[in-house]
Enzyme design. Structure first.
Site, PDB file in Angstrom:
ATOM      1  N   LYS A 151       3.455  -3.904  -7.328  1.00  0.00           N
ATOM      2  CA  LYS A 151       4.203  -2.752  -7.828  1.00  0.00           C
ATOM      3  C   LYS A 151       5.480  -3.168  -8.563  1.00  0.00           C
ATOM      4  O   LYS A 151       5.989  -2.415  -9.394  1.00  0.00           O
ATOM      5  CB  LYS A 151       4.527  -1.791  -6.678  1.00  0.00           C
ATOM      6  CG  LYS A 151       3.294  -1.013  -6.199  1.00  0.00           C
ATOM      7  CD  LYS A 151       2.575  -0.348  -7.351  1.00  0.00           C
ATOM      8  CE  LYS A 151       1.742   0.845  -6.969  1.00  0.00           C
ATOM      9  NZ  LYS A 151       0.962   1.358  -8.133  1.00  0.00           N
ATOM     10  N   TYR A 161       0.991  -5.420  -1.990  1.00  0.00           N
ATOM     11  CA  TYR A 161       1.211  -4.166  -2.722  1.00  0.00           C
ATOM     12  C   TYR A 161       2.593  -4.168  -3.405  1.00  0.00           C
ATOM     13  O   TYR A 161       2.730  -3.810  -4.568  1.00  0.00           O
ATOM     14  CB  TYR A 161       1.077  -3.013  -1.725  1.00  0.00           C
ATOM     15  CG  TYR A 161       1.288  -1.637  -2.277  1.00  0.00           C
ATOM     16  CD1 TYR A 161       0.318  -1.028  -3.069  1.00  0.00           C
ATOM     17  CD2 TYR A 161       2.442  -0.913  -1.978  1.00  0.00           C
ATOM     18  CE1 TYR A 161       0.505   0.261  -3.557  1.00  0.00           C
ATOM     19  CE2 TYR A 161       2.630   0.370  -2.454  1.00  0.00           C
ATOM     20  CZ  TYR A 161       1.657   0.951  -3.241  1.00  0.00           C
ATOM     21  OH  TYR A 161       1.840   2.221  -3.722  1.00  0.00           O
TER      22      TYR A 161
HETATM   23  N1  LIG Z   1       1.226   8.482  -2.331  1.00  0.00           N
HETATM   24  C1  LIG Z   1       2.396   7.890  -2.350  1.00  0.00           C
HETATM   25  O1  LIG Z   1       3.337   8.246  -1.655  1.00  0.00           O
HETATM   26  C2  LIG Z   1       2.629   6.734  -3.268  1.00  0.00           C
HETATM   27  C3  LIG Z   1       3.847   6.043  -3.181  1.00  0.00           C
HETATM   28  C4  LIG Z   1       4.112   5.026  -4.066  1.00  0.00           C
HETATM   29  C5  LIG Z   1       3.157   4.712  -5.020  1.00  0.00           C
HETATM   30  N2  LIG Z   1       1.965   5.371  -5.059  1.00  0.00           N
HETATM   31  C6  LIG Z   1       1.012   4.998  -6.089  1.00  0.00           C
HETATM   32  O2  LIG Z   1       0.519   6.151  -6.729  1.00  0.00           O
HETATM   33  C7  LIG Z   1      -0.816   5.916  -7.189  1.00  0.00           C
HETATM   34  C8  LIG Z   1      -1.747   6.999  -6.680  1.00  0.00           C
HETATM   35  O3  LIG Z   1      -1.755   6.960  -5.280  1.00  0.00           O
HETATM   36  P1  LIG Z   1      -2.347   8.115  -4.350  1.00  0.00           P
HETATM   37  O4  LIG Z   1      -1.418   8.211  -3.210  1.00  0.00           O
HETATM   38  O5  LIG Z   1      -2.650   9.312  -5.157  1.00  0.00           O
HETATM   39  O6  LIG Z   1      -3.675   7.395  -3.823  1.00  0.00           O
HETATM   40  P2  LIG Z   1      -5.197   7.870  -3.688  1.00  0.00           P
HETATM   41  O7  LIG Z   1      -5.870   6.843  -2.855  1.00  0.00           O
HETATM   42  O8  LIG Z   1      -5.261   9.295  -3.282  1.00  0.00           O
HETATM   43  O9  LIG Z   1      -5.710   7.761  -5.200  1.00  0.00           O
HETATM   44  C9  LIG Z   1      -5.927   6.521  -5.832  1.00  0.00           C
HETATM   45  C10 LIG Z   1      -7.162   6.663  -6.669  1.00  0.00           C
HETATM   46  O10 LIG Z   1      -7.379   5.430  -7.382  1.00  0.00           O
HETATM   47  C11 LIG Z   1      -8.788   5.202  -7.418  1.00  0.00           C
HETATM   48  N3  LIG Z   1      -9.061   3.785  -7.627  1.00  0.00           N
HETATM   49  C12 LIG Z   1      -8.875   2.769  -6.755  1.00  0.00           C
HETATM   50  N4  LIG Z   1      -9.243   1.598  -7.295  1.00  0.00           N
HETATM   51  C13 LIG Z   1      -9.633   1.860  -8.565  1.00  0.00           C
HETATM   52  C14 LIG Z   1     -10.111   1.046  -9.623  1.00  0.00           C
HETATM   53  N5  LIG Z   1     -10.250  -0.275  -9.473  1.00  0.00           N
HETATM   54  N6  LIG Z   1     -10.437   1.638 -10.799  1.00  0.00           N
HETATM   55  C15 LIG Z   1     -10.318   2.986 -10.944  1.00  0.00           C
HETATM   56  N7  LIG Z   1      -9.883   3.813  -9.955  1.00  0.00           N
HETATM   57  C16 LIG Z   1      -9.528   3.256  -8.784  1.00  0.00           C
HETATM   58  C17 LIG Z   1      -9.289   5.681  -6.062  1.00  0.00           C
HETATM   59  O11 LIG Z   1     -10.683   5.954  -6.104  1.00  0.00           O
HETATM   60  C18 LIG Z   1      -8.432   6.923  -5.849  1.00  0.00           C
HETATM   61  O12 LIG Z   1      -9.069   8.095  -6.300  1.00  0.00           O
HETATM   62  C19 LIG Z   1      -1.180   4.519  -6.706  1.00  0.00           C
HETATM   63  O13 LIG Z   1      -0.926   3.580  -7.731  1.00  0.00           O
HETATM   64  C20 LIG Z   1      -0.220   4.295  -5.573  1.00  0.00           C
HETATM   65  O14 LIG Z   1       0.013   2.936  -5.312  1.00  0.00           O
HETATM   66  C21 LIG Z   1       1.672   6.374  -4.200  1.00  0.00           C
END
Ligand SMILES: NC(=O)c1ccc[n+]([C@@H]2O[C@H](COP(=O)([O-])OP(=O)(O)OC[C@H]3O[C@@H](n4cnc5c(N)ncnc54)[C@H](O)[C@@H]3O)[C@@H](O)[C@H]2O)c1
Length: 305
Positions: A169, A165
């Protein structure tokens, strides 16, 4: 000053849940027409249904906004191209791309399988490449574009069990840096969001009494800022629980060593000066670094510049 997106068309990937859902709803609230993309799989990417994306579209429509659901897998270039074509056919343009879709396959490096690496890199890094590549010709033609990458503290600083990951990233930051250079003359700006929010992705990582502070709603304003008309460029903004900050990569000015001193021993001897943060600079292209090296060498050798 009110930031609005009237007349703008936005694609938000992974917008069926968590942060993407909140980004899509907020963009629509401020006037954008939104493609709500989501493959609808589980946190580890297994399964899939477009119900989540459809539910978000229904929410946007109920609030008077315009949106369409799309179930493309961002890791599949053909599906991504079809999504962008659909947006263009429906609304004639794509102004904003939010690369948000993500999955996790956490395991320590000794246990992680190469397949887990491929999978996570495919969704985060290649997903961002595919979507950016598909909108790029359109944004160039329009002379306008805003692309947001979603990065993570796990990439910039590391997080146990997240080699795959973290690598993905940081990969999107590399993608951003060069897209900025290539998009500048076409009015395209590219930035990155480093979020922290309690979503299904973080539910077992953050202590329960603090989870309530980490709302997607406290992150999305940063996303809106970096895809707005007056957005900065090449900026990594971090957002979580209402704190907004900027992440910057600096490099120290360094120390030039004459040929006879270009040895590991002399580097060790001069390490304090080489790594002295007082001389640090923020470069905006790889060439800036070369310029610094050549300027220092020319000065050291008495060569006129
Ligand atoms: N939540 C956090 O604290 C955090 C921290 C750092 C980075 N992020 C990043 O933020 C983004 C959103 O994360 P989140 O926490 O809302 O996660 P989440 O799991 O709630 O949402 C991610 C969404 O992406 C969709 N998805 C996954 N694979 C896919 C694909 N191949 N094609 C289309 N859609 C796809 C999933 O169905 C899901 O709805 C991600 O890139 C994550 O890495 C989140």
């Amino acid at each position: 000053m009110s930031i609005r997106f009237d007349g703008r068309v936005a694609i938000v990937t992974g917008a069926g849940n968590g942060l993407g859902r909140c980004h899509a709803i907020s963009l629509a609230e401020r006037g954008a027409k939104v493609v709500v993309n989501d493959l609808g799989g589980a946190r580890d990417g297994s399964g899939g249904s477009s119900d989540a994306a459809k539910a978000v579209v229904a929410e946007i429509e109920a609030a008077g906004g315009e949106a369409i659901a799309n179930g493309a897998n961002v890791a599949d270039m053909e599906q991504v191209q079809a999504m962008v074509d659909e947006a263009r056919e429906k609304w004639g343009r794509v102004d904003i791309l939010v690369n948000n879709a993500g999955v996790l396959r956490d395991k320590s490096f000794s246990k992680v399988e190469i397949d887990d690496f491929d999978f996570v890199l495919d969704v985060h890094l290649m997903g961002s490449v595919n979507c950016s590549k598909a909108v790029w010709p359109l944004m160039r033609e329009q002379g306008y574009g805003r692309i947001a990458m979603t990065t993570s503290s796990s990439g910039m600083y590391g997080n146990f069990g997240q080699t795959n990951y973290g690598a993905a990233k940081m990969g999107v930051i590399g993608l951003m840096n060069t897209l900025v250079l290539e998009g500048a003359k076409y009015g395209i700006k590219v930035n990155a969001l480093s979020p922290c929010a309690a979503t299904r992705m973080t539910e077992d990582i953050i202590p329960e009494n603090l989870l309530g502070l980490l709302t997607p709603e406290s992150v999305t304003p940063a996303l809106l800022f970096i895809v707005s008309d007056d957005a900065p460029n090449r900026t990594i903004i971090t957002a979580g629980a209402g704190t907004f900050a900027r992440t910057i990569v600096y490099e120290t000015g360094g120390k030039w060593l004459p040929e006879e001193d270009q040895t590991p021993e002399k580097i060790a001897e001069n390490w304090a000066e080489i790594s002295d943060a007082a001389s640090q600079m923020e470069y905006t292209s790889g060439n800036d670094q070369t310029q610094n090296m050549l300027t220092k060498a020319a000065t050291g050798l008495g060569i006129k510049l």
